[in-house]
Write an enzyme that holds these catalytic residues in place. Structure first.
Site, short mmCIF file in Angstrom:
data_model
loop_
_atom_site.label_atom_id
_atom_site.label_comp_id
_atom_site.label_asym_id
_atom_site.label_seq_id
_atom_site.Cartn_x
_atom_site.Cartn_y
_atom_site.Cartn_z
N ASP A 1 0.75 -1.18 0.10
CA ASP A 1 0.16 0.01 -0.01
C ASP A 1 1.02 1.32 -0.13
OD1 ASP A 1 -1.23 2.13 0.54
OD2 ASP A 1 -2.71 1.15 2.20
N GLN B 1 0.85 6.44 0.75
CA GLN B 1 1.73 7.41 1.58
C GLN B 1 3.07 7.67 0.97
OE1 GLN B 1 0.04 9.91 3.11
NE2 GLN B 1 -1.84 9.29 3.57
N LYS C 1 -3.48 11.88 -3.82
CA LYS C 1 -2.31 12.56 -2.81
C LYS C 1 -1.11 12.77 -3.25
CE LYS C 1 -4.27 8.64 0.30
NZ LYS C 1 -5.00 9.59 1.39
N CYS D 1 -8.76 6.46 9.48
CA CYS D 1 -9.02 5.11 9.07
C CYS D 1 -7.91 4.11 9.49
CB CYS D 1 -9.16 5.00 7.32
SG CYS D 1 -10.53 6.11 6.84
N1 PMP Z 1 -3.69 3.60 2.71
C1 PMP Z 1 -3.29 4.62 3.43
C2 PMP Z 1 -1.79 4.26 3.91
C3 PMP Z 1 -3.97 5.74 3.24
O1 PMP Z 1 -3.18 6.91 3.85
C4 PMP Z 1 -5.20 5.97 2.46
C5 PMP Z 1 -5.77 7.37 2.39
N2 PMP Z 1 -5.73 7.89 3.75
C6 PMP Z 1 -5.60 4.88 1.69
C7 PMP Z 1 -4.71 3.54 1.99
C8 PMP Z 1 -6.67 5.00 1.11
O2 PMP Z 1 -6.61 5.94 -0.24
P1 PMP Z 1 -7.87 6.12 -0.88
O3 PMP Z 1 -8.99 6.68 -0.22
O4 PMP Z 1 -7.38 7.35 -1.96
O5 PMP Z 1 -8.52 5.07 -1.58
#
Ligand code: PMP
Length: 416
Positions: A199, A202, A225, A365
């Site tokens: 993932d 970031q 992002k 989240c």
């Molecule tokens: N993984 C990480 C580490 C994140 O910071 C985020 C967004 N805060 C996501 C996944 C999810 O990204 P998205 O909402 O653009 O799908």
């Protein structure tokens, strides 16, 4: 190093006033701001060559197709994918991870198999694996977060058993800023025949990322992002695994031959992009990649290391404020989560807004991490990007001091 004053001029929104003071935007881990070149790319597409891709022989369709596929080439080069074929355009990181969960993992993780993830995942990289584990009767295990907020690798050998099919881990925590040793973990996972999903929501926006060097099988990231628009992101699928992945969505564009009875699939990446894709935003993501490459990702990372170091120093001047995340800046991104005893993070965020300072409050989240590892209901989080300055950190710290004065000293706050 780039000229920060010049860079700030590229982002129209940074001229904004909020509550009669200049905006100080420190919510970049949630989404970044966009340079004028990205906004112009969107307008240019809609004003000059709006057409569907891969279908028409007319000029506009050819121009749109060329620009869309050029954006894919730019994204591939940006993360050093071996070929644009290995880049699938999706909506965001969440969709990229779900694509893998609903296709490759749904078919290849069987009863009694193991998926390994970590205690510092965003819900996007946890909840889909909970689902796969539950529906396929597999086991979900977690790599622990150590007291220094880095991953505890001491039981990695035990976690990576022969039944481990997948390791799904973040490259950078959106709560702690921790940068994980993905290359080392990938090598260990491959030794037991497990696949690795990273993932990179970031990391791709903030530091040089090279998928071949990392060796991962899948990598997910979001355009919004990384100075790009919302609604577009990428899934990298390595050549080693791409033939093991079945389509996620079925319909137009992803097929080669269709009869009334059956269909055969197009080559990747088309195989994974059923229906009309998000053409405008993909093209604008290409413009974002151009912008970031123009600055240089090494420079972006350097800028954020310096700024995070400065921010942490200034945070440590504040009494009764706890910050979370590694102290070693070489394994930390530009994220500072903090907690002030006796003041709810949402209240902090609201008071800061009156000073023009945008931060985030909540569980980000990552509810299990915040609740059971940081032992707080929520944190406040300031997160930096390439255009933030030390002056803005000063505004944040001064606003935090005033917030503390407003709420009274720690004892008074606790008593309330
Ligand atoms: N993984 C990480 C580490 C994140 O910071 C985020 C967004 N805060 C996501 C996944 C999810 O990204 P998205 O909402 O653009 O799908």
């Amino acid at each position: 190093m780039y000229d920060i004053a010049q860079v700030r001029k590229d982002f129209p929104i940074l001229n904004r006033m909020v509550n009669n003071v200049p905006l100080v935007y420190l919510d970049n881990a949630a989404t970044s701001q966009k340079p004028a070149s990205v906004i112009a790319a969107l307008v240019d597409y809609y004003e000059q060559y709006n057409a569907n891709v891969h279908r028409g022989a007319h000029t506009l369709a050819m121009e749109a197709t060329m620009a869309y596929e050029e954006a894919r080439e730019k994204v591939a080069a940006f993360i050093n994918a071996p070929s644009p074929e290995n880049i699938v355009f999706v909506r965001n990181t969440t969709e990229a991870i779900n694509l893998v969960a609903h296709t490759w993992a749904a078919e290849r993780v069987g009863a009694g198999d193991r998926i390994v993830t970590t205690e510092m995942e965003h819900h996007s990289n946890l909840v889909p694996w909970q689902h796969v584990a539950r529906t396929n009767d597999a086991e979900l295990r977690l790599m622990a977060v150590g007291p220094d907020y880095t991953l505890d690798l001491s039981d990695l050998d035990e976690l990576l058993s022969p039944s481990t099919r997948l390791v799904a881990l973040t490259h950078m925590s959106n709560v702690l800023g921790t940068i994980t040793p993905v290359k080392e973990i990938t090598e260990a996972a491959h030794r037991v025949g497990a696949r690795v999903l990273v993932d990179a929501a970031q990391s791709v926006p903030h530091m040089p990322v090279d998928v071949q060097e990392m060796g991962c099988d899948f990598m997910a990231f979001s355009g919004h992002k990384m100075a790009g628009p919302t609604g577009i992101g990428g899934l990298y699928i390595s050549p080693d695994v791409i033939d093991e992945v079945e389509p996620f969505l079925r319909g137009g564009e992803m097929v080669l031959e269709v009869t009334y009875e059956s269909a055969t699939w197009n080559r990747p990446p088309m195989k994974f992009e059923a229906g009309t894709p998000n053409i405008a935003d993909a093209i604008a993501l290409g413009a974002a990649v151009d912008y970031l490459s123009g600055l240089g990702m090494e420079q972006v990372r350097e800028h954020e290391i310096a700024l995070t170091g400065y921010a942490l120093e200034r945070f440590h001047e504040l009494e009764d404020v706890e910050t979370y995340g590694p102290t070693d800046l070489s394994v930390r991104g530009g994220v500072v989560s903090f907690y002030m005893s006796g003041i709810h993070p949402h209240d902090i965020s609201q008071v800061l807004d009156s000073f023009g300072v945008a931060i985030r409050a909540g569980h980000h989240c990552a509810m299990p991490l915040v609740r059971s590892k940081l032992h707080v209901p929520a944190t406040a989080r300031a997160s930096f990007y390439l255009y933030n300055t030390e002056q803005e950190v000063d505004v944040l710290i001064s606003a935090l001091r005033q917030t503390m004065e407003y709420f009274g000293d720690a004892d008074a706050r606790q008593a309330r």
